[in-house]
Design a protein around this motif. Structure first.
Motif, PDB file in Angstrom:
ATOM      1  N   PHE A  47      32.018 -63.195 -33.990  1.00 30.47           N
ATOM      2  CA  PHE A  47      31.855 -61.692 -34.323  1.00 30.47           C
ATOM      3  C   PHE A  47      32.580 -60.921 -34.572  1.00 30.47           C
ATOM      4  N   VAL A  48      32.135 -59.700 -35.867  1.00 28.51           N
ATOM      5  CA  VAL A  48      33.110 -58.834 -36.342  1.00 28.51           C
ATOM      6  C   VAL A  48      32.639 -57.640 -35.975  1.00 28.51           C
ATOM      7  N   ALA A  49      31.371 -56.682 -36.026  1.00 27.05           N
ATOM      8  CA  ALA A  49      30.426 -55.330 -35.402  1.00 27.05           C
ATOM      9  C   ALA A  49      29.792 -55.850 -34.987  1.00 27.05           C
ATOM     10  N   ALA A  50      29.183 -54.520 -34.348  1.00 25.76           N
ATOM     11  CA  ALA A  50      27.481 -54.231 -33.998  1.00 25.76           C
ATOM     12  C   ALA A  50      27.448 -53.146 -33.239  1.00 25.76           C
ATOM     13  N   ILE A  51      26.456 -52.653 -33.759  1.00 28.68           N
ATOM     14  CA  ILE A  51      26.250 -50.865 -33.573  1.00 28.68           C
ATOM     15  C   ILE A  51      24.975 -50.679 -32.619  1.00 28.68           C
ATOM     16  N   SER A  52      23.622 -50.567 -32.234  1.00 31.18           N
ATOM     17  CA  SER A  52      23.262 -50.366 -30.948  1.00 31.18           C
ATOM     18  C   SER A  52      22.051 -48.919 -31.818  1.00 31.18           C
ATOM     19  N   THR A  53      21.197 -49.114 -31.310  1.00 32.97           N
ATOM     20  CA  THR A  53      19.847 -48.813 -31.987  1.00 32.97           C
ATOM     21  C   THR A  53      19.407 -47.092 -32.578  1.00 32.97           C
ATOM     22  N   SER A  54      20.117 -47.040 -31.936  1.00 33.57           N
ATOM     23  CA  SER A  54      20.800 -45.484 -31.954  1.00 33.57           C
ATOM     24  C   SER A  54      22.140 -45.166 -32.582  1.00 33.57           C
ATOM     25  N   GLY A  55      22.886 -45.749 -33.342  1.00 33.49           N
ATOM     26  CA  GLY A  55      24.238 -45.612 -33.528  1.00 33.49           C
ATOM     27  C   GLY A  55      25.287 -44.900 -32.963  1.00 33.49           C
ATOM     28  N   TYR A  57      26.571 -46.531 -29.846  1.00 33.55           N
ATOM     29  CA  TYR A  57      27.780 -47.159 -29.753  1.00 33.55           C
ATOM     30  C   TYR A  57      27.699 -48.111 -30.941  1.00 33.55           C
ATOM     31  N   THR A  58      29.214 -48.745 -31.106  1.00 30.73           N
ATOM     32  CA  THR A  58      29.524 -49.469 -31.796  1.00 30.73           C
ATOM     33  C   THR A  58      30.876 -50.112 -31.273  1.00 30.73           C
ATOM     34  N   THR A  59      31.140 -52.001 -31.566  1.00 30.86           N
ATOM     35  CA  THR A  59      32.156 -52.881 -31.113  1.00 30.86           C
ATOM     36  C   THR A  59      31.850 -53.394 -32.104  1.00 30.86           C
ATOM     37  N   TYR A  60      33.464 -53.193 -31.904  1.00 30.88           N
ATOM     38  CA  TYR A  60      34.400 -54.543 -33.310  1.00 30.88           C
ATOM     39  C   TYR A  60      35.331 -55.316 -31.858  1.00 30.88           C
ATOM     40  N   ALA A  61      35.316 -56.996 -33.264  1.00 30.68           N
ATOM     41  CA  ALA A  61      36.984 -57.662 -32.552  1.00 30.68           C
ATOM     42  C   ALA A  61      37.654 -56.981 -33.377  1.00 30.68           C
ATOM     43  N   ASP A  62      38.615 -57.618 -32.125  1.00 29.41           N
ATOM     44  CA  ASP A  62      39.909 -57.014 -32.378  1.00 29.41           C
ATOM     45  C   ASP A  62      40.869 -56.898 -33.949  1.00 29.41           C
ATOM     46  N   SER A  63      40.411 -58.174 -33.970  1.00 29.08           N
ATOM     47  CA  SER A  63      41.132 -58.921 -36.012  1.00 29.08           C
ATOM     48  C   SER A  63      40.465 -57.909 -36.325  1.00 29.08           C
ATOM     49  N   VAL A  64      39.777 -56.729 -36.118  1.00 27.19           N
ATOM     50  CA  VAL A  64      38.981 -55.819 -37.666  1.00 27.19           C
ATOM     51  C   VAL A  64      39.018 -54.192 -36.936  1.00 27.19           C
ATOM     52  N   LYS A  65      39.450 -54.090 -35.698  1.00 26.07           N
ATOM     53  CA  LYS A  65      39.463 -52.452 -34.808  1.00 26.07           C
ATOM     54  C   LYS A  65      40.546 -51.738 -36.074  1.00 26.07           C
ATOM     55  N   GLY A  66      40.181 -50.694 -36.259  1.00 31.50           N
ATOM     56  CA  GLY A  66      40.529 -49.619 -37.416  1.00 31.50           C
ATOM     57  C   GLY A  66      40.783 -50.160 -38.356  1.00 31.50           C
ATOM     58  N   ARG A  67      40.404 -51.067 -39.201  1.00 28.82           N
ATOM     59  CA  ARG A  67      40.029 -51.515 -40.672  1.00 28.82           C
ATOM     60  C   ARG A  67      38.489 -51.943 -40.889  1.00 28.82           C
ATOM     61  N   SER A  98      16.452 -58.317 -31.252  1.00 28.42           N
ATOM     62  CA  SER A  98      15.082 -57.269 -30.944  1.00 28.42           C
ATOM     63  C   SER A  98      14.956 -55.898 -30.402  1.00 28.42           C
ATOM     64  N   ASP A  99      15.355 -56.566 -29.220  1.00 27.50           N
ATOM     65  CA  ASP A  99      15.993 -55.933 -27.420  1.00 27.50           C
ATOM     66  C   ASP A  99      16.616 -54.217 -27.182  1.00 27.50           C
ATOM     67  N   GLY A 100      17.259 -54.669 -28.815  1.00 24.75           N
ATOM     68  CA  GLY A 100      18.745 -53.652 -29.543  1.00 24.75           C
ATOM     69  C   GLY A 100      20.008 -53.527 -27.939  1.00 24.75           C
ATOM     70  N   THR A 101      20.097 -54.937 -27.856  1.00 22.85           N
ATOM     71  CA  THR A 101      20.795 -55.350 -26.442  1.00 22.85           C
ATOM     72  C   THR A 101      22.396 -55.514 -27.781  1.00 22.85           C
ATOM     73  N   VAL A 102      23.465 -55.247 -27.274  1.00 21.13           N
ATOM     74  CA  VAL A 102      24.463 -55.995 -28.496  1.00 21.13           C
ATOM     75  C   VAL A 102      25.668 -56.591 -27.594  1.00 21.13           C
ATOM     76  N   PHE A 103      25.235 -57.438 -27.991  1.00 25.40           N
ATOM     77  CA  PHE A 103      26.588 -58.918 -27.653  1.00 25.40           C
ATOM     78  C   PHE A 103      27.037 -59.407 -28.920  1.00 25.40           C
ATOM     79  N   THR A 104      28.160 -59.737 -28.116  1.00 23.50           N
ATOM     80  CA  THR A 104      29.056 -60.339 -29.017  1.00 23.50           C
ATOM     81  C   THR A 104      28.993 -61.933 -29.969  1.00 23.50           C
ATOM     82  N   THR A 105      28.227 -62.438 -28.997  1.00 18.67           N
ATOM     83  CA  THR A 105      28.009 -64.091 -28.522  1.00 18.67           C
ATOM     84  C   THR A 105      26.665 -64.452 -29.782  1.00 18.67           C
TER      85      THR A 105
END
Length: 122
Positions: A47-55, A57-67, A98-105
């Motif tokens: 996993f690198v990054a993900a973004i919610s349907t509306s934009g 909410y975002t989440t990042y892997a620790d290795s790329v956070k801030g970059r 398709s269901d708009g749910t964010v997972f890191t797997t």
């Protein structure tokens, strides 16, 4: 089923920046969560990054956070990558859920692009 096409990869030097793009088509895209994953030779897809349907909410892997920064606009998703390091070298994949749910797997994501190669030289 959504079709995803990545672009923007290339060969850069340590400290450089790249912007990856992912174009989505095939069905209503706005309801999908979108993500970026990467896979280096001999390693599992991560996993690198993900973004919610509306934009909103975002989440990042620790290795790329801030970059790295993920964003979306209509039928496009972007990954702005700054301060690149050799360990960022991988094939980068765009994914949709398709269901708009964010997972890191990675197994939780139903649609994938063909990938774009990013190589960072030291």
């Amino acid at each position: 089923q959504v079709q995803l096409v990545e672009s923007g990869g290339g060969l850069v030097q340590t400290g450089d920046s790249l912007r990856l793009s992912c174009s989505a088509s095939g069905r209503t895209f706005s309801a999908d969560a979108m993500g970026w994953f990467r896979q280096a030779p001999g390693k599992e897809r991560e996993f690198v990054a993900a973004i919610s349907t509306s934009g909103g909410y975002t989440t990042y892997a620790d290795s790329v956070k801030g970059r790295f920064t993920i964003s979306r606009d209509n039928a496009m998703v972007y990954l702005q990558m700054n301060s690149l390091k050799p360990e960022d070298t991988a094939v980068y994949y765009c994914a949709a859920r398709s269901d708009g749910t964010v997972f890191t797997t990675s197994s939780r994501w139903g649609s994938w692009g063909q990938g774009t190669q990013v190589t960072v030289s030291s």
